[in-house]
Write a protein that holds these residues in place. Structure first.
Motif, PDB file in Angstrom:
ATOM      1  N   PHE A 182       0.832  -1.208   0.000  1.00 13.05           N
ATOM      2  CA  PHE A 182       0.000   0.000   0.000  1.00 13.05           C
ATOM      3  C   PHE A 182       0.867   1.258   0.000  1.00 13.05           C
ATOM      4  CE2 PHE A 182      -2.218   3.227   2.678  1.00 13.05           C
ATOM      5  CZ  PHE A 182      -3.253   3.519   1.815  1.00 13.05           C
ATOM      6  N   ASN A 183       1.866   1.272   0.865  1.00 20.69           N
ATOM      7  CA  ASN A 183       2.734   2.446   0.937  1.00 20.69           C
ATOM      8  C   ASN A 183       3.557   2.606  -0.334  1.00 20.69           C
ATOM      9  OD1 ASN A 183       1.859   3.187   3.509  1.00 20.69           O
ATOM     10  ND2 ASN A 183       3.351   1.861   4.507  1.00 20.69           N
ATOM     11  N   PHE A 188       4.297   5.650  -5.530  1.00 17.87           N
ATOM     12  CA  PHE A 188       4.101   5.721  -6.990  1.00 17.87           C
ATOM     13  C   PHE A 188       3.068   6.804  -7.328  1.00 17.87           C
ATOM     14  CE2 PHE A 188       5.529   1.096  -7.395  1.00 17.87           C
ATOM     15  CZ  PHE A 188       6.717   1.418  -8.057  1.00 17.87           C
ATOM     16  N   PHE A 189       1.988   6.858  -6.561  1.00 15.47           N
ATOM     17  CA  PHE A 189       0.923   7.829  -6.823  1.00 15.47           C
ATOM     18  C   PHE A 189       1.460   9.258  -6.717  1.00 15.47           C
ATOM     19  CE2 PHE A 189      -2.662  10.545  -5.892  1.00 15.47           C
ATOM     20  CZ  PHE A 189      -3.681  10.028  -6.678  1.00 15.47           C
ATOM     21  N   GLU A 190       2.240   9.520  -5.680  1.00 12.15           N
ATOM     22  CA  GLU A 190       2.763  10.876  -5.460  1.00 12.15           C
ATOM     23  C   GLU A 190       3.695  11.316  -6.582  1.00 12.15           C
ATOM     24  OE1 GLU A 190       1.931  13.096  -3.259  1.00 12.15           O
ATOM     25  OE2 GLU A 190       0.508  11.779  -2.245  1.00 12.15           O
ATOM     26  N   THR A 191       4.295  10.366  -7.279  1.00 15.97           N
ATOM     27  CA  THR A 191       5.204  10.709  -8.377  1.00 15.97           C
ATOM     28  C   THR A 191       4.522  10.590  -9.739  1.00 15.97           C
ATOM     29  OG1 THR A 191       6.078   8.435  -8.330  1.00 15.97           O
ATOM     30  CG2 THR A 191       7.278  10.111  -7.096  1.00 15.97           C
ATOM     31  N   GLY A 192       3.190  10.410  -9.727  1.00 12.29           N
ATOM     32  CA  GLY A 192       2.447  10.375 -10.985  1.00 12.29           C
ATOM     33  C   GLY A 192       2.533   9.068 -11.730  1.00 12.29           C
ATOM     34  N   ARG A 193       3.014   8.024 -11.099  1.00  7.51           N
ATOM     35  CA  ARG A 193       3.125   6.713 -11.756  1.00  7.51           C
ATOM     36  C   ARG A 193       1.888   5.890 -11.385  1.00  7.51           C
ATOM     37  NH1 ARG A 193       9.186   4.937 -10.144  1.00  7.51           N
ATOM     38  NH2 ARG A 193       8.559   3.038 -11.235  1.00  7.51           N
ATOM     39  N   TYR A 194       0.772   6.256 -11.997  1.00  9.26           N
ATOM     40  CA  TYR A 194      -0.519   5.738 -11.552  1.00  9.26           C
ATOM     41  C   TYR A 194      -0.721   4.263 -11.888  1.00  9.26           C
ATOM     42  CZ  TYR A 194      -1.241  10.741 -11.051  1.00  9.26           C
ATOM     43  OH  TYR A 194      -1.101  12.054 -10.699  1.00  9.26           O
ATOM     44  N   GLU A 195      -0.189   3.797 -12.998  1.00  7.46           N
ATOM     45  CA  GLU A 195      -0.302   2.369 -13.320  1.00  7.46           C
ATOM     46  C   GLU A 195       0.460   1.529 -12.301  1.00  7.46           C
ATOM     47  OE1 GLU A 195      -2.095   0.708 -15.278  1.00  7.46           O
ATOM     48  OE2 GLU A 195      -2.663   1.930 -16.997  1.00  7.46           O
ATOM     49  N   ASP A 196       1.659   1.978 -11.949  1.00  6.04           N
ATOM     50  CA  ASP A 196       2.443   1.263 -10.933  1.00  6.04           C
ATOM     51  C   ASP A 196       1.735   1.322  -9.582  1.00  6.04           C
ATOM     52  OD1 ASP A 196       4.519   0.531 -12.665  1.00  6.04           O
ATOM     53  OD2 ASP A 196       5.541   2.446 -12.377  1.00  6.04           O
ATOM     54  N   ALA A 197       1.145   2.468  -9.270  1.00  8.79           N
ATOM     55  CA  ALA A 197       0.395   2.589  -8.020  1.00  8.79           C
ATOM     56  C   ALA A 197      -0.771   1.606  -8.005  1.00  8.79           C
ATOM     57  CB  ALA A 197      -0.115   4.013  -7.850  1.00  8.79           C
ATOM     58  N   ALA A 200       0.368  -1.858  -7.272  1.00  5.25           N
ATOM     59  CA  ALA A 200       0.709  -2.042  -5.861  1.00  5.25           C
ATOM     60  C   ALA A 200      -0.547  -2.160  -4.997  1.00  5.25           C
ATOM     61  CB  ALA A 200       1.576  -0.877  -5.382  1.00  5.25           C
ATOM     62  N   TYR A 201      -1.537  -1.323  -5.256  1.00  2.47           N
ATOM     63  CA  TYR A 201      -2.782  -1.400  -4.479  1.00  2.47           C
ATOM     64  C   TYR A 201      -3.490  -2.734  -4.719  1.00  2.47           C
ATOM     65  CZ  TYR A 201      -2.204   3.655  -3.811  1.00  2.47           C
ATOM     66  OH  TYR A 201      -1.728   4.902  -3.482  1.00  2.47           O
ATOM     67  N   ASN A 202      -3.462  -3.213  -5.943  1.00  2.00           N
ATOM     68  CA  ASN A 202      -4.072  -4.512  -6.236  1.00  2.00           C
ATOM     69  C   ASN A 202      -3.400  -5.627  -5.447  1.00  2.00           C
ATOM     70  OD1 ASN A 202      -6.166  -3.820  -7.998  1.00  2.00           O
ATOM     71  ND2 ASN A 202      -4.823  -3.800  -9.782  1.00  2.00           N
ATOM     72  N   LYS A 203      -2.077  -5.560  -5.335  1.00  2.00           N
ATOM     73  CA  LYS A 203      -1.349  -6.589  -4.574  1.00  2.00           C
ATOM     74  C   LYS A 203      -1.690  -6.495  -3.091  1.00  2.00           C
ATOM     75  CE  LYS A 203       2.366  -7.194  -7.905  1.00  2.00           C
ATOM     76  NZ  LYS A 203       3.755  -6.875  -8.307  1.00  2.00           N
ATOM     77  N   HIS A 215      -8.930   0.193  -1.112  1.00  2.00           N
ATOM     78  CA  HIS A 215      -9.896   0.422  -2.204  1.00  2.00           C
ATOM     79  C   HIS A 215      -9.966   1.905  -2.558  1.00  2.00           C
ATOM     80  CE1 HIS A 215     -11.655  -3.564  -2.731  1.00  2.00           C
ATOM     81  NE2 HIS A 215     -11.648  -3.717  -1.423  1.00  2.00           N
ATOM     82  N   ASN A 216      -9.930   2.762  -1.536  1.00  2.00           N
ATOM     83  CA  ASN A 216     -10.003   4.202  -1.778  1.00  2.00           C
ATOM     84  C   ASN A 216      -8.839   4.676  -2.652  1.00  2.00           C
ATOM     85  OD1 ASN A 216     -10.993   7.046  -0.965  1.00  2.00           O
ATOM     86  ND2 ASN A 216      -8.846   7.068  -0.386  1.00  2.00           N
ATOM     87  N   ASN A 217      -7.623   4.264  -2.295  1.00  2.00           N
ATOM     88  CA  ASN A 217      -6.463   4.732  -3.053  1.00  2.00           C
ATOM     89  C   ASN A 217      -6.383   4.086  -4.430  1.00  2.00           C
ATOM     90  OD1 ASN A 217      -6.042   6.045  -0.652  1.00  2.00           O
ATOM     91  ND2 ASN A 217      -3.847   5.683  -0.627  1.00  2.00           N
ATOM     92  N   LYS A 218      -6.885   2.863  -4.547  1.00  2.00           N
ATOM     93  CA  LYS A 218      -7.002   2.263  -5.873  1.00  2.00           C
ATOM     94  C   LYS A 218      -7.951   3.096  -6.728  1.00  2.00           C
ATOM     95  CE  LYS A 218      -8.518  -1.907  -8.347  1.00  2.00           C
ATOM     96  NZ  LYS A 218      -9.035  -3.306  -8.224  1.00  2.00           N
TER      97      LYS A 218
END
Length: 419
Positions: A182-183, A188-197, A200-203, A215-218
């Motif tokens: 999650f972290n 990844f989200f903070e650096t704009g790498r949304y696919e990678d984020a 990670a959330y899925n895992k 779920h929220n951050n996904k």
């Protein structure tokens, strides 16, 4: 925070207390320990402290650990457990001192460094926290939690690439570490790498599928990727798991506002407000949705509440000015724009909106001066040129208006609707 426990040599009451403690019967353990004196067993205060701690009686646990370290000041475990009790009792600075005593006696106590780091991290002392987590890792190179917490410190310092390395190390040690995934997603989200984020959330969700925060951050990642229906479905899952989570309803409402689906946004934001009525951002977004739906009086009420909670947000004052203009309360609107400008004098749109409100009162010369201020801040502000041109027309200065309209059309050909 975990704490260390130990069983000492036999004596009937002491043994009985230890048996009760080991079986989770802490009150019975304390009753048995009451029959044991410190002369017979100096460690009895340590044992009492552990039992009190497990009963969440942190004041009494602290008193017991204080007695324990007074008798055996070189007992690292007692200092460590005392630190845990002090933290739970609301004494973070004293807890740090206790952890320092523990690690000064035994530098292998990785958990003491880690717990100290957590206190520092939670108090915003990120660089000091980072040092503590690195000390924990030096004490135990396989301490997955400290790598994760090191990542949190680095993320807080904006060092996202280094944070990702720390999260990856935590995951390599503990492959089912959902929080580290999650972290990692957050970094990844903070650096704009949304696919990678998203990956990670899925895992994280494979490991812990009923975590509303995951779920929220996904959903936030999906929204940034333009997959709006899937994002809204994830927001619904998050709210379904934690229906009393004001932030979850807010995020859904914010997303729906962005999509201009205002009736749905309003429902989500009303849920959020009912759970957290003193949140300025929620009230602001509620006011925005109400304005979009033409419910101006209600919008002003929500925006007033937002401004009362946080008067330093210029956007609140600006949208409040827009709504007041819609209501024909032009002087009040001008005051709202002035408030926005006082907070952020470099935003051209605030001057533009103020000029519009002044123009509604027929004070065209004054409106022109305000539009000029907007243009000075943003020389390609086509809308401001257009409105200035309209004000010039009202003053009968047609040649000047034509020049200004031409400037507006050079910047944005469709901006001038009529002369």
């Amino acid at each position: 925070m975990g704490f260390l426990s130990r069983i000492n040599p036999p004596e009937e009451a002491f043994e009985k207390g230890n048996r009760m403690y080991d079986s989770g019967r802490y009150k019975e353990a304390l009753k048995a320990y009451d029959s044991v004196s410190e002369d017979e067993y100096p460690e009895i205060h340590y044992c009492r402290g552990n039992a009190y701690y497990c009963l969440s009686m942190y004041d009494k646990a602290t008193d017991s650990y204080n007695k324990a370290v007074a008798i055996t000041p070189g007992d690292a475990d007692a200092h460590y457990n005392r630190g845990n009790a002090l933290y739970k009792f609301g004494c973070p600075d004293e807890a740090i001192e206790a952890y320092d005593l523990a690690t000064g006696i035994d530098g292998r106590l990785a958990e003491a460094y880690n717990n100290k780091g957590n206190i520092l991290l939670n108090s915003g002392r990120h660089e000091e926290a980072l040092v503590a987590f690195e000390s924990a890792i030096a004490a135990d190179i396989n301490f997955a939690e400290s790598y994760n917490n090191k990542g949190l410190s680095l993320s807080a310092l904006g060092q996202y690439d280094e944070a990702l390395l720390a999260y990856n190390k935590a995951i390599s040690i503990k492959t089912d570490y959902s929080e580290a995934y999650f972290n990692r997603g957050n970094a990844f989200f903070e650096t704009g790498r949304y696919e990678d984020a998203l990956d990670a959330y899925n895992k994280a969700l494979v490991i812990l599928p009923d975590n509303s925060g995951y779920h929220n951050n996904k959903a936030l990642s999906l929204f940034e990727l333009g997959r709006y229906d899937k994002a809204l479905a994830e927001f619904d899952k998050a709210a379904g798991i934690s229906p009393k989570g004001a932030d979850l309803w807010f995020n859904k409402g914010f997303a729906l506002n962005k999509l201009e689906r205002y009736p749905e946004a309003l429902k989500a934001l009303e849920n959020s407000v009912s759970l957290s009525p003193d949140d300025a951002e929620i009230q602001y977004n509620l006011g925005f949705a109400l304005h979009a739906l033409g419910r101006y009086d209600e919008s002003v009420i929500a925006l007033d509440r937002s401004a009362a909670i946080d008067s330093k947000n210029p956007e609140v004052h600006c949208i409040r000015g827009v709504v007041l203009t819609e209501l024909g309360r032009y002087d009040d609107a001008v005051l709202a724009y002035d408030m926005a400008i006082s907070i952020n004098p470099d935003d051209a749109s605030f001057y533009y909106q103020k000029g519009n409100a002044i123009g509604k009162t027929g004070r065209y010369e004054e409106a022109i001066e305000i539009y000029d201020q907007a243009i000075a801040l943003k020389p390609d502000y086509a809308a401001a040129y257009s409105k200035k041109g309209k004000a010039l027309v009202h003053l009968g200065r047609y040649d000047a208006a034509s020049e200004v309209y031409d400037m507006a059309k050079r910047i944005e050909p469709d901006v001038v609707k009529e002369k």
